[in-house]
Design an enzyme around this catalytic site. Structure first.
Site, mmCIF file in Angstrom:
data_model
loop_
_atom_site.group_PDB
_atom_site.id
_atom_site.type_symbol
_atom_site.label_atom_id
_atom_site.label_comp_id
_atom_site.label_asym_id
_atom_site.label_seq_id
_atom_site.Cartn_x
_atom_site.Cartn_y
_atom_site.Cartn_z
ATOM 1 C CB ILE A 141 0.999 -0.046 6.754
ATOM 2 C CG1 ILE A 141 0.374 1.342 6.941
ATOM 3 C CG2 ILE A 141 1.672 -0.550 8.023
ATOM 4 C CD1 ILE A 141 -0.786 1.351 7.942
ATOM 5 C CB THR B 78 -0.900 0.057 1.254
ATOM 6 O OG1 THR B 78 -0.072 0.268 2.418
ATOM 7 C CG2 THR B 78 -1.699 -1.220 1.428
ATOM 8 C CB ILE C 216 6.795 -1.100 9.381
ATOM 9 C CG1 ILE C 216 5.954 -1.789 10.488
ATOM 10 C CG2 ILE C 216 6.703 0.421 9.480
ATOM 11 C CD1 ILE C 216 4.460 -1.575 10.378
ATOM 12 C CE LYS C 217 5.875 0.661 0.661
ATOM 13 N NZ LYS C 217 4.921 0.949 -0.457
ATOM 14 C CB ILE C 218 11.555 2.044 6.718
ATOM 15 C CG1 ILE C 218 10.732 1.770 7.987
ATOM 16 C CG2 ILE C 218 12.647 3.070 6.997
ATOM 17 C CD1 ILE C 218 11.542 1.218 9.141
#
Length: 368
Positions: free
Chosen positions: A107, A44, A138-140
C-alpha cells in the site's frame, strides 16, 4: 494450475498480482489465484483502488458509515484502502508463513508526499499501524526525499516496497538506504528477520520514452534499437544488486538475520503492441526476483509465455553495449531517467486525484 506460471515460479520468480479489490477478496477470487496460478503477492496503487471503488458496491456500507461519522475524503480513502490491504494480507498470510519473503501486500504513501521526507515517514507509520499485519509492505517512492524516509522507517521495523526506480544509480542509493535502515534497526536491538523489502524497478516505461526518442531520430541505426533499453536497464540493475549483496556490509547484516531486498520488476505490461505481450516476463527471468503483473499480462503468460532459463544474470557487458549503442545515436539516457522520474511522480499524483474524485462521488451518493 497453469503449467507456464508454475514453470515461472519454479524458475525462482515470485509472481505478484498488480491489482486488488474488495470484490477479489470477498468473492474468494484472490484466494483462488493464490491456489491456482502461483500468485504469492499483491501490489496496489491509487488507480487500482479508484477502479475497484467505482465499480464495486461492496464499499457502499463502509462509505455510508464513514460519511455518517463526519469523516473527510482523506480519512475515507485511508479507511477503505487499509481495510482492503489488511484483508488481502490475511488471505496471503499462509503464503507469508510458509515462504517468509512472499505473501506480501503493498500500500502506497500519499503521492503528494513524494518530495516530503517527514510527511512520507508519518504516512508510512500511519499506514503500517492501520493495516497492522506483518506481511504488509509500505510503498515509498525512490525520490531524493524518499531515500532518507526509507532508512527511517526500516530502522523502525517497517517493511517497505521502494517504488519508482528507473536507473542503476538511484537503485544503488535505494539499496544503501535499506542497508542503512537495517544497520540502525540492528543497533537498536530489533529483530531484522521480520523486516522485508522489495525494490520496484520500472521496466516498460523505459522503452516507451527511449523508443519515442529513437523514432524522432529516425535513422535505421536508431530504429534498430527500439525495445532494447528496458531489459538492458533491468539487467544493469540486477548486476548492481549482485555486487551489493556480495559485499562485507551485506554479509554482516545477513549474519544478523537481515533479509534480502529483492528486485521487483514493475510496469511489466507491454505498452507497444508490436512487442510480445510477455516480453518483460520472459526476458527478466532470474531466481530470487519478483515480477508484479497486471492480470492481463499474467493471463497472457499462462497462455503462451515461455521460461527460457536465466535471462538476466551475467549480462552486464551485453547491457552496457546496448547503452553504448543508444548513446552513439544520440540518446541521453540520464535525461531519460530525469524525465521518467518526474513523469512518474506526476502520474502518482494524477492517480491520487482520480481516487479522491472517485471517493468524493461515492460519499455524495452515500449522503443522499
Amino acid at each position: 494450475m497453469s503449467d507456464r506460471l508454475k514453470a515461472l515460479a519454479d524458475a525462482g520468480v515470485s509472481i505478484w498480482l498488480d491489482d486488488l479489490s474488495r470484490e477479489r477478496i470477498e468473492s474468494g477470487n484472490l484466494a483462488e489465484l493464490v491456489k491456482e496460478t502461483s500468485v504469492v503477492g499483491v501490489t496496489t496503487n491509487p488507480t487500482i483502488f479508484a477502479g475497484a471503488i467505482a465499480d464495486g458496491e461492496r464499499y457502499d456500507e463502509q462509505v455510508r458509515g464513514l460519511v455518517a461519522a463526519g469523516h473527510d475524503v482523506d480519512k475515507v480513502i485511508f479507511e477503505l484502502t487499509t481495510e482492503d490491504v489488511r484483508n488481502a494480507c490475511d488471505v496471503l498470510a499462509p503464503v507469508a508463513d510458509e515462504s517468509g519473503a512472499d505473501g506480501r501486500v503493498s500500500i502506497e504513501v500519499e503521492p503528494d508526499l513524494a518530495n516530503d521526507t517527514a510527511g512520507t515517514i508519518a504516512s508510512a507509520q500511519a499506514l503500517w499501524a492501520a493495516v497492522d499485519r506483518p506481511n504488509a509492505l509500505i510503498k515509498i517512492p525512490a525520490t531524493k526525499e524518499g531515500l532518507p524516509a526509507i532508512t527511517a522507517v526500516v530502522a523502525q521495523g517497517i517493511s517497505v516496497n521502494v517504488t519508482l526506480i528507473f536507473g542503476e544509480q538511484r537503485y544503488r542509493e535505494v539499496m544503501d538506504a535499506y542497508l542503512s535502515g537495517l544497520e540502525q534497526a540492528r543497533d537498536a536491538g530489533l529483530d531484522l528477520s521480520g523486516i522485508q523489502s522489495v525494490a520496484s524497478f520500472f521496466v516498460s516505461r523505459v522503452d516507451g520514452e527511449v523508443d519515442k526518442r529513437l523514432e524522432a531520430i529516425g535513422t535505421d541505426e536508431a530504429l534498430a534499437l527500439r525495445g532494447r533499453a528496458a531489459v538492458a536497464n533491468a539487467r544493469l540493475a540486477y548486476a548492481a544488486f549482485e555486487e551489493v549483496h556480495a559485499s562485507d556490509r551485506w554479509k554482516q547484516l545477513a549474519d544478523a538475520g537481515a533479509t534480502v531486498q529483492r528486485p521487483l520488476w514493475a510496469s511489466t505490461g507491454v505498452k507497444n503492441p508490436d512487442y510480445p505481450d510477455t516480453l518483460y516476463v520472459t526476458d527478466l527471468v532470474v531466481a530470487g526476483t519478483v515480477n508484479t503483473m497486471p492480470e492481463k499480462t499474467m493471463q497472457a503468460f499462462a497462455d503462451h509465455g515461455e521460461v527460457e532459463g536465466d535471462k538476466v544474470s551475467g549480462r552486464r557487458a551485453e547491457a552496457e553495449q546496448v547503452f553504448a549503442s543508444l548513446a552513439s545515436v544520440g540518446i541521453d539516457f540520464e535525461d531519460v531517467l530525469v524525465v521518467l522520474e518526474h513523469e512518474g511522480v506526476d502520474k502518482f499524483k494524477t492517480s491520487w486525484t482520480e481516487l479522491v474524485e472517485t471517493v468524493k462521488g461515492q460519499m455524495q451518493q452515500a449522503a443522499k
